[in-house]
Design an enzyme around this catalytic site. Sequence first.
Site, mmCIF file in Angstrom:
data_model
loop_
_atom_site.group_PDB
_atom_site.id
_atom_site.type_symbol
_atom_site.label_atom_id
_atom_site.label_comp_id
_atom_site.label_asym_id
_atom_site.label_seq_id
_atom_site.Cartn_x
_atom_site.Cartn_y
_atom_site.Cartn_z
ATOM 1 C CB THR A 155 -0.941 0.068 1.226
ATOM 2 O OG1 THR A 155 -0.151 0.324 2.391
ATOM 3 C CG2 THR A 155 -1.737 -1.211 1.396
ATOM 4 C CD GLU A 156 -0.670 6.150 -2.922
ATOM 5 O OE1 GLU A 156 -1.710 5.481 -3.085
ATOM 6 O OE2 GLU A 156 -0.518 7.288 -3.381
ATOM 7 N N GLY A 157 0.966 3.804 1.860
ATOM 8 C CA GLY A 157 1.516 4.264 3.134
ATOM 9 C C GLY A 157 2.769 3.496 3.535
#
Lengths: 256, 256, 332, 332
Positions: free
Chosen positions: B51-53
């Site tokens: 995921t982007e985080g």
Amino acid sequence: MFRNYKLHELMVVRCAKEIRDGEVVFAGVGLPLITVSFAMATHAPNMILLTEGGSIRATAPPGLAITVDDPALFCNGDAASGMLSTMAALQRGEVDVAFIGGAQIDRYGNVNSTGVGNWDEADTFTYFAGSGGANDMAASAKRVLAMMPQDPKKFVERVDYVTTPGPGKVNGFQTGKGWIPGGPTMVVSTMGVYKFDDNTREIYLAEYFPGLPVERIRANCSFDLKISPDLKQTPIPSEEELTTLRSIDPTGFYLD
Amino acid sequence: MFRNYKLHELMVVRCAKEIRDGEVVFAGVGLPLITVSFAMATHAPNMILLTEGGSIRATAPPGLAITVDDPALFCNGDAASGMLSTMAALQRGEVDVAFIGGAQIDRYGNVNSTGVGNWDEADTFTYFAGSGGANDMAASAKRVLAMMPQDPKKFVERVDYVTTPGPGKVNGFQTGKGWIPGGPTMVVSTMGVYKFDDNTREIYLAEYFPGLPVERIRANCSFDLKISPDLKQTPIPSEEELTTLRSIDPTGFYLD
Amino acid sequence: MAAVKNKTMALKEAVATFVNDGDTVYYGGFQIMVPMAITHELIRQKKRGLKILNASTDAGGLDLLVGAGCVAEMHLAWAMNWYVKAPYAIRRAFQAGRVKRHDLSNFGATSALLAGYLGIPFIPVRGNIGSDMIKHNPRDLKVMEDPFSGEPIPVVRAWRADVAVIHAQRADWLGNVVAWGTRGVTDELGCMAAKRGVIVTAEEIVDPEAVRSDPDRTVVPYFKTLAVVHCPWGAHPSACRGYYGVDIRFCQYQGKYERSEHLLPIFLEQWVYGCEDHEAYIRKYIEKFGKEGLERLRPVLGFKPKMDVDYGYHDPAVWKGVPQYTDENIKA
Amino acid sequence: MAAVKNKTMALKEAVATFVNDGDTVYYGGFQIMVPMAITHELIRQKKRGLKILNASTDAGGLDLLVGAGCVAEMHLAWAMNWYVKAPYAIRRAFQAGRVKRHDLSNFGATSALLAGYLGIPFIPVRGNIGSDMIKHNPRDLKVMEDPFSGEPIPVVRAWRADVAVIHAQRADWLGNVVAWGTRGVTDELGCMAAKRGVIVTAEEIVDPEAVRSDPDRTVVPYFKTLAVVHCPWGAHPSACRGYYGVDIRFCQYQGKYERSEHLLPIFLEQWVYGCEDHEAYIRKYIEKFGKEGLERLRPVLGFKPKMDVDYGYHDPAVWKGVPQYTDENIKA
């Protein structure tokens, strides 16, 4: 007066004086790390210590480190995020003082830590370790202290390989133009302390070590060495300084 | 047969089928994250979730995440080193499937998630959020699934702002040449499933959602929509699929 | 010996001392960890002409800052109050020409921050090529030729703020900032790149000895930190990892005000100007929506590190007196 | 459901399966954490034509690898056995034209690894300008014009290995690699950039559940890992943080062999070819230099994390049925 301290002790105490309290200092292993621990223990308690392995510290390590990624540097450290983090601080121009070593230096302050001989004729070239971080330190720190052994093969007219450009024009790049960096700003050899002329960018002897005649220093330099008109003797470490210093390396791991 | 599942459930189950077991999947918040949790719970237990985080996971998160840096994504995660680490995997070309959203798409697969109107006349331009990671996903993932609402203002001849270039020539850059990437490879709208013609690089309808006449889909598209000669109906989710899916979002946070 | 400096101070003082009108500001957080208490204080102090740098930002923090007239320019990839599906004040300010937007992709923005962190002038990225961002943001984006392969490649200009503002889980009074659960997403980059340094609000202030027991968790080392502010709930209504979740209802409530040019000043009056500080804001929240509003945000805990870790130190003094290892081959 | 793959295997199998002659290899570690057991196994299996990438490497590991004839090229900043003050076998191999050296500065090399990690083709650096490295290493270094400022700036080509070899403190059987005390210096970069993946030897193998309790400590996530090898003392004679210090006397002993073209084959015969595996090497060490040799390397422990950390999860199910927050201004 010549017997109560060792050469390394004289060099370390002299170098430590170049660190001002509160400065950011990038130190490699060996004498530089002893130097910063000594500075922290004396006149620079708020010095900020960075090392190539990624350590950032407000306090001296709990003991001697023998590598730049030594566990000692991270035990009770303030931050530890790898080489990126400290070398990035260097590249951002946040390092006030950095230390380098080297095997050769020339009259224009170019330093060689790569090897001697003719690189293009490999069989004549004796490799040392390579640049390591030396070039990076000299490229980005505000003041760069080189600590080097001195003899006529090490203080030469022109280094065999420019690992770390000095404060002059090298390979077509003129330092001090735009962001282009300026190499070592001071050299502490095993015989004296050297600085650079702002105009000619040439190295000159600024201090001689106690008991060493200038003639002997000249004889250990294979170019025509300039001497400062204000030539001084490097101060002898005080008893108090030596006591503090020896408590940092009690078994003489580095200082002997 | 039209009443026992919701539109979002149909979309999620359809998208999940595009994920093969063992693939590296980059998922944003909302339906994509439900989609990957569903895929992991069914046919793709060895899927790798990024995921982007900065989360990297071998297992579904312990519960629903509502942001891409949601604590849920890091609790029992396999790695968590910030956006650099997962987006770098994307740029290295290691992501098999990525999901994007968008507010407009055009016949050549260009996607707009920046805003509508004329950017150069600011008072006519209605800003959305901006690219976020959409452009990055489409630039570097091997397969890119766009999940989008469909109506005539959203399926347009030419998007007002190319946030994410489609698989054709855009702004002078021809995708598919050298490393230059290729935009979305499949679109799942609220009405059907779209693919791209390898030659013309134009979007076409590949599947229609159950109960939706092609004429109604065409009417919700403001360009002349191509239809696949092999047009199929998107399969209706099975009872078992729906049970699994609803166990992932038991309060209907996303699916309602 | 000079005393080691304690950097803790009140938020009011930190913002007044370290943020100037016209500053370029790294705005921390992502979809959570938004520096909301700092946002309110920047608004209260009527800072003007700020240039904001960040990758992506949610929960309407930046929307409030723009709506209050503090911002002149934004360099970023994504700004939202996700819970009302738009950044309304930013949209209005852009339409009225009051704010300039310089858009990049998320990793384009993160790379720009990384280049700032590294002290290099620019960095290549894979995204953005072919997009309209290249047309509309020539200040941050160019396409050049890779000098090794000759292929076209986008490059982004390094971003370096004057000052960074972030919210963190913990900091020590010396200024070391600690993050866990994804190392701050982009905060480590934006903070280290900041020229003057970092203002951090933290849920808890601890002793340096606690931080030093685990220096791998430090994301901002003390020498970059200007001010440490103890500020529980400092990211509210966004989340703070391990302390509270997103206050979705309050984001929606705030968002309804953001939506209207006429209502936004009422929100700012009541929740920002009308609150002396963040403590007063939280007191007002409790008065209006009850303690149960905050209770609802408590996380499920029990996701604690279980590995036995020891940094271990080896004392080279052990080598004193140990003879060289040798054998018949190398005696000479 | 397919079973999740267990990646543990014997070192012999890992090296035979995943390292090919002619591969480009990221060689892990720095002055400590040198992958010495892997080095020995590469020598035993007579791998040839390897191209080595790394920043700096000590303790003579690379010197042995070059001396044994495994290496064709090296891209790096610094190679040493510090305890004998030179890399003797590398020096001889360079002089004889058996190995090519491509030198960069340390941060030049680290930046090349970072560019590989980021998936970009090159990256600017501040160092190297004006040095002879630019003359002698045009493969990795160029000076170009910053497209934003027009000033000259060195750039280094991205380095991406085929396979990375590292030694770590811990890994789980799934392949997640854990480091503490400086996050692996450059290993995180070199490993992530590796195209095929990573072979890791680790002091301890743990369950994924242990690693997942603290995912911030993972420096290589499992999907990049090819093989996990349980290998205590796998970095000896270099150090492994928290497990053992540098074996200075053995580095010096080994270095005396490195020093001579005639002696080095004897060392390799006795300590590498003559030992079936790393366990046999350690047994031989104990036979020759006694258990006290290893005991001397034990670290001083007690430098343990003391912060109470919880990753905390918030369940959005709490919002079910909670009415919208509202007031007189936003009723509409």
